[in-house]
Design an enzyme around this catalytic site. Structure first.
Site, PDB file in Angstrom:
ATOM      1  N   LYS A 112       0.920  -1.148   0.058  1.00 25.83           N
ATOM      2  CA  LYS A 112       0.071  -0.067   0.001  1.00 25.83           C
ATOM      3  C   LYS A 112       0.757   1.382   0.240  1.00 25.83           C
ATOM      4  CE  LYS A 112      -4.368  -2.072   1.599  1.00 25.83           C
ATOM      5  NZ  LYS A 112      -3.826  -3.451   1.818  1.00 25.83           N
TER       6      LYS A 112
HETATM    7  C1  LIG Z   1      -4.676  -4.703   1.342  1.00 29.25           C
HETATM    8  C2  LIG Z   1      -3.708  -5.901   1.343  1.00 29.25           C
HETATM    9  C3  LIG Z   1      -4.243  -7.015   0.450  1.00 29.25           C
HETATM   10  C4  LIG Z   1      -5.399  -6.739  -0.282  1.00 29.25           C
HETATM   11  O1  LIG Z   1      -5.292  -6.075  -1.369  1.00 29.25           O
HETATM   12  P1  LIG Z   1      -6.419  -5.389  -2.140  1.00 29.25           P
HETATM   13  O2  LIG Z   1      -5.981  -4.446  -3.213  1.00 29.25           O
HETATM   14  O3  LIG Z   1      -7.542  -4.910  -1.223  1.00 29.25           O
HETATM   15  O4  LIG Z   1      -7.009  -6.498  -3.153  1.00 29.25           O
HETATM   16  C5  LIG Z   1      -3.259  -7.928   0.662  1.00 29.25           C
HETATM   17  N1  LIG Z   1      -2.098  -8.105   1.325  1.00 29.25           N
HETATM   18  C6  LIG Z   1      -1.909  -6.947   2.032  1.00 29.25           C
HETATM   19  C7  LIG Z   1      -0.662  -7.265   2.945  1.00 29.25           C
HETATM   20  C8  LIG Z   1      -2.661  -6.032   2.084  1.00 29.25           C
HETATM   21  O5  LIG Z   1      -2.165  -4.898   3.186  1.00 29.25           O
END
Ligand SMILES: *Cc1c(COP(=O)(O)O)cnc(C)c1O
Length: 461
Positions: A112
């Site tokens: 993210k």
């Molecule tokens: C947010 C997140 C996901 C999922 O990602 P999406 O874009 O919501 O599908 C998977 N793994 C981790 C570690 C995350 O922080």
């Protein structure tokens, strides 16, 4: 470039306005009017270039004339200077024809950061130019909140308030939210569950007087700018492995469908992606939908991969919009049916999804077994989310190179990793003092009026 809502009833906006707005006023999600394509030569020319340069070339057509070339390059440079690896998104090999794309070298150790670091800089630039300030309020189960606080700390044009469920995030996640000392970021530990945090957030957005008074803005994963930032690493990884001269497949650990939707955009732009593989944990609504056509939520069961514990996958609406021929009324109807319990995809829509997407799930035991096995076979220590991806990828290996997205650093989920592998993963050196830094926590009640009062008082305005 102009942006339309998936429900067809909100104003058409520029990139900058769509970014600052987040959710469209008709409840839909913004999507570009057309997806720009790159020629095979243009894609080939990305290979071997620094990540920042690839980012510029991929995102520029979506941004339009919002920034000059020099301004946009500056924004990208500042955003990715904080990723603690020179390659930004390095690839490592797991096995024959199977590669791991490490997206966890950012300041909060999850993918993210790639989107949040960028939108921190984009917001700051746009708001300063307009002489405006905004108040960002977010709800988090852990990763989004820490990435947002890290991206916006110390920026002048924004105050950030993150609601997290008290006692229900991991210690690393909590410390990443509570140790930044800048006065414009606030971690609020709320009584209740993540769903309660999310509900109070929605209440604030629906309180239009409050919304206007504090200039409320949202940075959750439905913000188009976040999806766009994630398109870049599909190109950097695929061209490293020979695209466009050969095609590749990606497996993506999925919750809200944001990260994998970025892969779908990369494919539409001309990147030769063979299959996009959706990997879910035991909360497998997307896997069920892609195999049966029925999208019916049936409750969330907490797992060791908590960032994928999701029951309504918000970005899925974007891909539905495409496979329903961009018919906003049809999407509105599906979303109404969802409120009543669920919906069934048309045969045509399901067939079009199945051309591109494959799906699979991993149970808790399967996830742990993969973590243990991978440590033995390749030395790679996976976080539980990435392990879900590797489990499903292993079932889909074939002629094209497989790239599995590693979405978080194992040290972000040390208890689960230690239980599965017997090894407690250490934090990277630059974060090693996280457990010693002083924390700043504000406890809040699950009550809209008192939350609004607190935000009014604390924001710098
Ligand atoms: C947010 C997140 C996901 C999922 O990602 P999406 O874009 O919501 O599908 C998977 N793994 C981790 C570690 C995350 O922080």
């Amino acid at each position: 470039m102009r942006y339309h809502s998936t429900r067809g009833k909100a104003p058409v906006l520029s990139f900058e306005d769509a970014m600052l707005t987040g959710l469209a006023r008709d409840g839909g999600l913004y999507i570009p009017e057309t997806v720009p394509t790159l020629s095979s030569d243009q894609i080939a020319d990305l290979a071997g270039r620094p990540y920042e340069e690839i980012a510029f070339r991929i995102m520029r057509p979506f941004v339009g004339d919002a920034f000059t070339g020099e301004e946009f390059a500056g924004i990208i440079g500042r955003a990715y200077a904080n990723i603690g690896h020179d390659a930004r998104a390095p690839l490592v090999q797991l096995g024959p024809n199977h590669f791991l794309l490490e997206l966890f070298h950012g300041p909060t150790l999850a993918f993210k950061d790639f989107a949040m670091q960028l939108i921190g800089q984009l917001f700051e630039f746009s708001l300063k130019r307009r002489g405006r300030k905004v108040t960002i309020v977010g709800a988090t189960s852990g990763d989004t909140g820490s990435a947002a606080i890290e991206a916006f700390r110390g920026l002048d044009a924004v105050d950030v308030f993150i609601l997290y469920p008290h006692g229900r995030v991991s210690e690393v996640q909590r410390r990443q939210m509570t140790t930044p000392s800048e006065g414009n970021v606030h971690a609020l530990a709320m009584d209740g569950h993540f769903d309660d945090c999310q509900a109070r957030l929605k209440d604030m957005f629906n309180d239009h007087a409050f919304r206007d008074e504090v200039s409320l803005a949202g940075v959750n994963s439905i913000n188009w700018a976040r999806v766009l930032a994630q398109v870049v690493y599909y190109f950097s990884a695929a061209t490293s492995l020979g695209a466009p001269h050969r095609s590749v497949s990606f497996t993506v650990p999925t919750g809200n469908f944001g990260d994998i939707f970025a892969g779908y955009i990369a494919r539409q732009m001309g990147l030769p992606i063979d299959k996009l593989i959706v990997a879910t944990n035991q909360n497998d609504i997307l896997h069920r939908c892609l195999t049966t056509g029925a999208y019916i939520p049936d409750g969330v069961t907490p797992s060791i991969s908590p960032s994928m514990d999701i029951q309504v996958s918000s970005n899925f609406e974007r891909v539905l919009f495409d496979v329903y021929d961009r018919d906003g009324a049809a999407i509105s109807q599906l979303m109404d049916e969802l409120k009543g319990g669920g919906f069934k995809l048309s045969q045509g829509a399901l067939a079009r999804l199945s051309d591109i997407f494959v799906s699979g799930r991993a149970s808790e035991d399967e996830t742990k077994a993969v973590m243990k096995d991978m440590q033995k076979r390749s030395g790679e220590i996976l976080c539980p989310h990435s392990a879900v991806g590797v489990k499903v990828a292993n079932e889909n290996l074939g002629k094209s190179p497989m790239i599995t997205l590693a979405t978080a650093h194992p040290a972000k989920f040390p208890d689960a990793v230690e239980e599965a592998t017997g090894t407690r993963p250490p934090l990277p050196l630059w974060l090693a003092d996280l457990y010693e830094r002083p924390e700043r926590i504000t406890r809040v009640e699950n009550d809209l009026a008192s939350l609004e009062t607190l935000i009014r008082e604390r924001r710098k305005a």
